[in-house]
Design a protein around this motif. Structure first.
Motif, mmCIF file in Angstrom:
data_model
loop_
_atom_site.group_PDB
_atom_site.id
_atom_site.type_symbol
_atom_site.label_atom_id
_atom_site.label_comp_id
_atom_site.label_asym_id
_atom_site.label_seq_id
_atom_site.Cartn_x
_atom_site.Cartn_y
_atom_site.Cartn_z
ATOM 1 N N VAL A 140 41.491 37.455 8.168
ATOM 2 C CA VAL A 140 42.558 36.470 7.893
ATOM 3 C C VAL A 140 43.850 37.109 7.390
ATOM 4 N N LYS A 141 43.919 38.413 7.367
ATOM 5 C CA LYS A 141 45.080 39.049 6.724
ATOM 6 C C LYS A 141 46.406 38.692 7.387
ATOM 7 N N ALA A 142 46.412 38.433 8.667
ATOM 8 C CA ALA A 142 47.669 38.088 9.341
ATOM 9 C C ALA A 142 48.251 36.780 8.808
ATOM 10 N N VAL A 143 47.403 35.818 8.452
ATOM 11 C CA VAL A 143 47.902 34.541 7.948
ATOM 12 C C VAL A 143 48.030 34.528 6.432
ATOM 13 N N GLU A 144 47.470 35.508 5.764
ATOM 14 C CA GLU A 144 47.564 35.577 4.303
ATOM 15 C C GLU A 144 48.810 36.328 3.829
ATOM 16 N N GLY A 149 55.011 41.087 3.675
ATOM 17 C CA GLY A 149 53.789 41.784 4.074
ATOM 18 C C GLY A 149 52.790 41.973 2.939
ATOM 19 N N GLN A 150 52.967 41.234 1.855
ATOM 20 C CA GLN A 150 52.085 41.343 0.693
ATOM 21 C C GLN A 150 51.070 40.189 0.684
#
Length: 169
Positions: A140-144, A149-150
């Motif tokens: 899920v890092k792309a939506v978090e 970019g943090q």
């Protein structure tokens, strides 16, 4: 002194099981211990944006099924704990159970590990939890990410052993 006595805190510094008299690290010799049925349960959670949890719940994350992928990662981690924790023994895993719970702003993962052997499996349960939650983060890092970019809303928290049990086989 047994490994369990060391865990219970009934030991002096001279009786540490993972160091030699010279202070060198060593693996505990469990060869003389009887086999026992052992079980450990660990839990942890990853704090996420509500919209991310909704996307996980609705299987709308671009990388794929987050929880299915995290389940596989957790099981793999359990099976490979002895390769990443230096003093862990390679143990025969007889069962791994993963249970995910979704709240408004977090995903909780509970991992139960069972074995029959000479040493416990709580490190395996902890490795399952932390890796499973890391897989969720990766999925899920792309939506978090925020605009810089943090990850201001994302965090893995409250990882702990809930239960450790053994009984003679």
């Amino acid at each position: 002194m047994s490994e369990d006595e060391a865990i219970d805190g009934n030991t002096d510094a001279d009786d540490l099981t993972h160091t030699t008299a010279e202070g060198d690290v060593q693996m505990v010799d469990v060869g003389d211990k009887p086999d026992s049925d052992r079980r450990a349960v660990a839990v942890g959670e990853i704090r996420l944006r509500r919209s991310t949890v909704d996307a996980i719940r609705d299987d709308e994350v671009g990388k794929g099924d987050v929880l299915a992928t995290a389940r596989i990662g957790a099981i793999q981690a359990v099976k490979h704990t002895w390769e990443t924790i230096p003093m862990c023994h390679q143990i025969p895993i007889t069962n791994v159970d993963t249970d995910f719970s979704l709240a408004e702003d977090r995903v909780e993962l509970r991992v139960t590990v069972e074995t029959t052997g000479k040493t416990g499996c709580e490190m395996e349960a902890l490795e399952g939890v932390t890796t499973g939650l890391n897989v969720v983060w990766d999925m899920v890092k792309a939506v978090e990410k925020d605009d810089e970019g943090q990850y201001p809303d994302t965090g893995i928290e409250n990882v702990r052993v809930l239960q450790k049990a053994k009984r003679r086989s």
